[in-house]
Design a protein around this motif. Structure first.
Motif, short mmCIF file in Angstrom:
data_model
loop_
_atom_site.label_atom_id
_atom_site.label_comp_id
_atom_site.label_asym_id
_atom_site.label_seq_id
_atom_site.Cartn_x
_atom_site.Cartn_y
_atom_site.Cartn_z
N ALA A 1 0.86 -1.15 0.03
CA ALA A 1 -0.08 -0.14 0.14
C ALA A 1 0.94 1.17 -0.10
N VAL A 2 0.69 2.03 -0.97
CA VAL A 2 1.50 3.40 -1.08
C VAL A 2 0.72 4.33 -0.19
N ALA A 3 1.86 5.30 0.51
CA ALA A 3 1.43 6.51 1.24
C ALA A 3 2.19 7.71 0.62
N PRO A 4 1.38 8.47 -0.45
CA PRO A 4 2.32 9.41 -1.04
C PRO A 4 2.16 10.50 -0.22
N THR A 5 3.19 11.47 -0.03
CA THR A 5 3.14 12.74 0.56
C THR A 5 3.68 13.79 -0.25
N ASN A 6 2.90 15.09 0.02
CA ASN A 6 3.39 16.14 -0.61
C ASN A 6 4.78 16.56 -0.45
N VAL A 7 5.39 16.93 -1.62
CA VAL A 7 6.95 17.35 -1.11
C VAL A 7 7.29 18.59 -0.44
N ARG A 8 5.95 19.14 -0.59
CA ARG A 8 6.26 20.78 0.43
C ARG A 8 6.09 20.46 1.81
N LEU A 9 5.87 19.24 2.23
CA LEU A 9 5.52 19.06 3.66
C LEU A 9 6.94 19.16 4.36
N ILE B 1 -8.39 4.84 3.55
CA ILE B 1 -8.13 3.76 2.69
C ILE B 1 -8.64 3.42 1.35
N LEU B 2 -7.80 3.39 0.45
CA LEU B 2 -8.39 3.28 -1.09
C LEU B 2 -7.75 1.92 -1.34
N THR B 3 -8.77 1.22 -1.76
CA THR B 3 -8.44 -0.34 -2.02
C THR B 3 -8.08 -0.53 -3.71
N HIS B 4 -7.60 -1.62 -3.96
CA HIS B 4 -7.26 -1.94 -5.54
C HIS B 4 -8.51 -1.98 -6.31
N ASP B 5 -9.50 -2.69 -5.65
CA ASP B 5 -10.89 -2.70 -6.43
C ASP B 5 -11.34 -1.56 -6.64
N GLN B 6 -11.58 -0.73 -5.83
CA GLN B 6 -12.07 0.67 -5.72
C GLN B 6 -11.42 1.74 -6.74
N LEU B 7 -10.10 1.61 -6.68
CA LEU B 7 -9.30 2.57 -7.57
C LEU B 7 -9.49 1.84 -9.22
N TRP C 1 -3.80 2.63 -1.55
CA TRP C 1 -3.26 3.94 -1.38
C TRP C 1 -3.96 4.50 -0.03
N TYR C 2 -2.99 4.95 0.90
CA TYR C 2 -3.35 5.78 1.89
C TYR C 2 -3.31 7.10 1.78
N PHE C 3 -4.65 7.68 1.35
CA PHE C 3 -4.62 8.94 0.97
C PHE C 3 -4.93 9.98 2.08
N PHE C 4 -4.03 10.64 2.52
CA PHE C 4 -4.03 11.23 3.78
C PHE C 4 -4.94 12.64 3.55
N THR C 5 -5.81 12.85 4.45
CA THR C 5 -6.63 14.10 4.41
C THR C 5 -7.35 14.54 5.66
N SER C 6 -7.03 15.68 5.80
CA SER C 6 -7.48 16.44 7.08
C SER C 6 -8.27 17.90 6.62
N GLY C 7 -8.59 17.87 5.32
CA GLY C 7 -9.03 19.06 4.86
C GLY C 7 -8.27 20.22 5.15
N THR C 8 -8.52 21.41 5.69
CA THR C 8 -7.77 22.51 6.03
C THR C 8 -7.58 22.81 7.43
N LEU D 1 1.46 14.91 -8.05
CA LEU D 1 1.09 13.39 -8.18
C LEU D 1 0.79 12.57 -6.96
N SER D 2 1.08 13.10 -5.82
CA SER D 2 0.77 12.69 -4.42
C SER D 2 -0.61 12.64 -4.26
N HIS D 3 -1.36 13.46 -4.86
CA HIS D 3 -2.96 13.67 -4.41
C HIS D 3 -3.83 13.77 -5.94
#
Length: 526
Positions: A85-93, A183-189, A168-175, A216-218
Motif C-alpha cells: 500500500a502506497v502512502a504518497p506525501t506532498n513534497v512541500r511538507l 483507505i483506498l483499495t485496489h478494487d475501488q481504484l 493507497w493511503y490518501f491522507f486528508t484533514s481538509g484544511t 502526483l501525490s494527491h
C-alpha cells in the motif's frame, strides 16, 4: 458457509497491460526525454524487485515522498506491483509533517527524491524503515531507477491481491485537524479509473496527451490512473514550481488534450498573458477539483479557454467521485435565490443525498450536509475506528460539506459545515459573501471567516487580495456588498492582504488565516 477469497485486480496490472499493447509508444515526456511504455513498465519492475529484496511484503506500507518525475510513476506502480500500500506525501511538507503521517501508516520502506534526506531521517527515527530507502531522481537528478539491478525471475511478478486489499493511503484533514489516512483499495481504484475515463474525459485513448501540473501525490495522481490505463502520454513540466509560461508552451508543443488542476492553478493559468497567445486548441478537457471555484474565476477561465472545463466534486475519501460538471453545463442557470454555481450531477454509479442534522434526507432546495454512497467511497480510516464510525453514521459517507440539490438532480455546494459561523443567532455561510466580494473588479481573492465577538458571538471578517494594479478601500467594498447581501451577512471588517495562505494542493487554509490574525494581535471591533 465459508466466505470465498475473491481476487481483485492489482492497480499495477493496468500499466503492464498498456506496456504489452503499446510497448514503443510514448508514455511520459520530461524535458527532452521521452519514455516509452516498455521503459516505464521495466522501471516499475526494478522498483518492485528492489522492494522485495529489501524485505517489503504484500500488505506492507511504502511511503512515497518525491517531486513529479517519470521515476515517481515507476515508484508508484512498482510498489503496487510488489503488493504494497502506497502512502504518497506532498513534497512541500516539512519533515515533522511527514513524521506525523508515517506514525499513522507505519511504512516499512520509503521511496524518496534526492534532496529529501531530512524527511527520510525523520521517518526512519519514527518507524525504523526496516526495508530501507529507495532513492529516485528529482528535477535535476539522475536516472536512479534504471541504475537498479534488473529483476530476476519472479522478482517483478505482480502480487496477487484480494478484494478489499489496501492500495493507497490518501491522507486528508481538509484544511484543519490531524491527518487521517483514507483507505483506498485496489478494487475501488479500478472503479475510479473507469469512472474518471467515462465521466471526465469521454473518449480517452492512446491518442490523448495529459499534462501534470499538480502534485502526483494527491488528485493529479488519481488523474494519472486513467491515462495509464488508456495509454495516453503524460507530460511533466521540469520546473520545481508552477510556471504558467512553461505550461502553455508544453500545451502547444505537445498538443496536450487534457490536464488536471485545482481552482487556484486554473485561475493563474487562465489569467496569464500566454493563454491568449499560444495555440491551445488541442485541449478538450481541463479538469479542475479540490475546492469550489468562484463564478467570476470560472467565467474568466471559460472566456480564455473556451468550452473545455470539466469540474468534479469529491473528497480524498471518495477519490473525487461525487459529481461531474461537463463543459456544456458550465453556464447552467442558477435556481432563484442561489448565488453559487452548480458542481454538477452525480457520477456514474454513485448516489448523493442532502440530509439534516437528524439524518433525514431533504428534498429539492433543502440545505443540509452532503452525503454519498457508491463503489468509489473509501473503506474507512486506517487505525481510526472512531473517525470511520462518525464518517459513515447512518450508512452514508458524510462529507462535511453543506449544499442543496435542485429539481433536476444538480448539486450546489453552499460551504463547509466547519466554515459556517453564527452571528447574532443567524447562520452565515462564507461562500455566498466570497462570491460577491470577488466579483468586485479590484478583488482577486477573498476568504471570509467567523471571528469571536463579545456581543454577537461571532462576526464576519473578510480577508481580500487586490488584483494587480487595482485597489479599493473598506468603504468602497462595503458599498459594493450592501445591495448584494442581506445586512446581517455583511462582514464587519475587510482586511487587505498581499496573498492568502494555501495548502500544498492550492486550497485556501482558513485555519492559518485565523492563526495569523490572532498572532498579529487582532481584536474584535466594538
Amino acid at each position: 458457509m465459508t466466505t470465498p477469497r475473491v481476487r481483485a485486480v492489482n492497480v499495477a496490472e493496468m500499466l503492464s497491460q498498456t506496456a504489452r499493447r503499446l510497448p514503443d509508444a510514448t508514455a511520459v515526456v520530461y524535458g527532452g526525454t521521452r519514455w516509452t511504455w516498455r521503459e516505464l513498465d521495466e522501471g516499475a519492475g526494478r522498483v518492485c524487485a528492489a522492494l522485495r529484496r529489501a524485505g517489503a511484503r504484500t500488505g506492507d506500507c511504502v511511503l512515497l515522498h518525491g517531486h513529479n518525475h517519470p521515476e515517481y510513476i515507476q515508484a508508484l506502480y512498482g510498489a503496487w506491483r510488489a503488493g504494497a500500500a502506497v502512502a504518497p506525501t506532498n513534497v512541500r511538507l516539512t519533515p515533522a509533517d511527514v513524521t506525523v503521517i508515517a506514525d499513522v501508516c507505519r511504512p516499512v520502506a520509503m521511496i524518496a527524491s534526492s534532496g529529501t534526506e531530512a524527511h527520510v531521517d525523520a521517518v526512519r527515527a519514527t518507524t525504523g524503515l526496516p526495508a530501507g530507502t529507495l532513492w529516485i531522481g528529482d528535477h535535476q537528478g539522475p536516472d536512479a531507477v534504471a541504475a537498479l539491478p534488473a529483476a530476476a525471475d519472479g522478482e517483478a511478478a505482480t502480487a496477487r491481491v484480494e478484494a478489499g486489499a489496501h492500495a493507497w493511503y490518501f491522507f486528508t484533514s481538509g484544511t484543519s485537524g490531524s491527518p487521517k489516512a483514507a483507505i483506498l483499495t485496489h478494487d475501488q481504484l479500478g472503479f475510479v479509473t473507469t469512472n474518471h475515463a467515462a465521466d471526465l474525459m469521454p473518449g480517452l485513448s492512446e491518442a490523448d496527451v495529459s499534462l501534470a501540473v499538480a502534485p502526483l501525490s494527491h488528485g493529479a495522481g488519481v488523474h494519472l490512473l486513467p491515462q495509464v490505463a488508456r495509454g495516453a502520454a503524460t507530460v511533466i513540466p521540469t520546473s520545481p514550481g508552477l510556471r504558467p509560461e512553461e505550461v502553455w508552451e508544453l500545451v502547444e508543443r505537445e498538443r496536450v488534450t487534457n490536464m488536471f488542476t485545482v481552482p487556484t492553478i486554473l485561475k493563474t493559468l487562465a489569467e496569464h498573458p500566454a493563454a491568449g497567445t499560444v495555440d491551445h486548441s488541442s485541449l478538450r478537457h481541463v479538469v479542475y477539483a479540490g475546492a469550489p471555484m468562484l463564478n467570476a474565476d470560472r467565467d474568466t477561465a471559460l472566456d480564455a479557454l473556451g468550452p473545455v472545463l470539466v469540474q468534479y466534486y469529491g473528497l480524498g475519501e471518495v477519490t473525487g467521485n461525487i459529481t461531474v460538471l461537463p463543459p456544456q453545463d458550465h453556464r447552467r442557470p442558477q435556481p432563484d435565490g442561489v448565488d453559487v454555481g452548480t458542481c454538477g450531477r452525480p457520477r456514474t454509479g454513485m448516489q448523493i443525498a442532502v440530509v439534516d442534522s437528524d439524518g433525514t434526507e431533504l428534498g429539492p432546495g433543502g440545505i443540509g450536509e452532503i452525503c454519498v454512497a457508491g463503489p468509489a467511497v473509501c473503506a474507512g480510516y486506517l487505525g481510526n475506528e472512531a473517525a470511520t464510525a462518525a464518517a459513515f453514521d447512518g450508512g452514508w459517507f458524510h462529507t462535511g460539506d453543506l449544499g442543496m440539490i435542485d429539481g433536476h438532480g444538480y448539486l450546489y455546494i453552499t460551504g463547509r459545515a466547519s466554515d459556517m459561523y453564527i452571528s447574532g443567532g443567524s447562520n452565515i455561510h462564507p461562500r455566498d459573501i466570497e462570491e460577491k466580494l470577488v466579483a468586485h473588479p479590484a478583488v482577486a481573492e477573498a476568504a471570509v471567516l467567523g471571528m469571536p465577538h463579545p456581543r454577537w458571538g461571532e462576526i464576519g471578517v473578510a480577508i481580500w487580495v487586490p488584483r494587480p494594479g487595482a485597489d479599493a478601500d473598506e468603504a468602497e467594498l462595503l458599498s459594493w456588498l450592501e445591495p448584494r447581501l442581506a445586512r446581517y451577512k455583511l462582514p464587519k471588517q475587510l482586511i487587505r492582504w498581499s496573498e492568502l495562505p494555501k495548502s500544498g494542493y492550492g486550497k485556501v487554509v482558513k485555519r492559518t488565516i485565523r492563526e495569523e490574525l490572532t498572532s498579529s494581535g487582532w481584536t474584535a471591533p466594538a
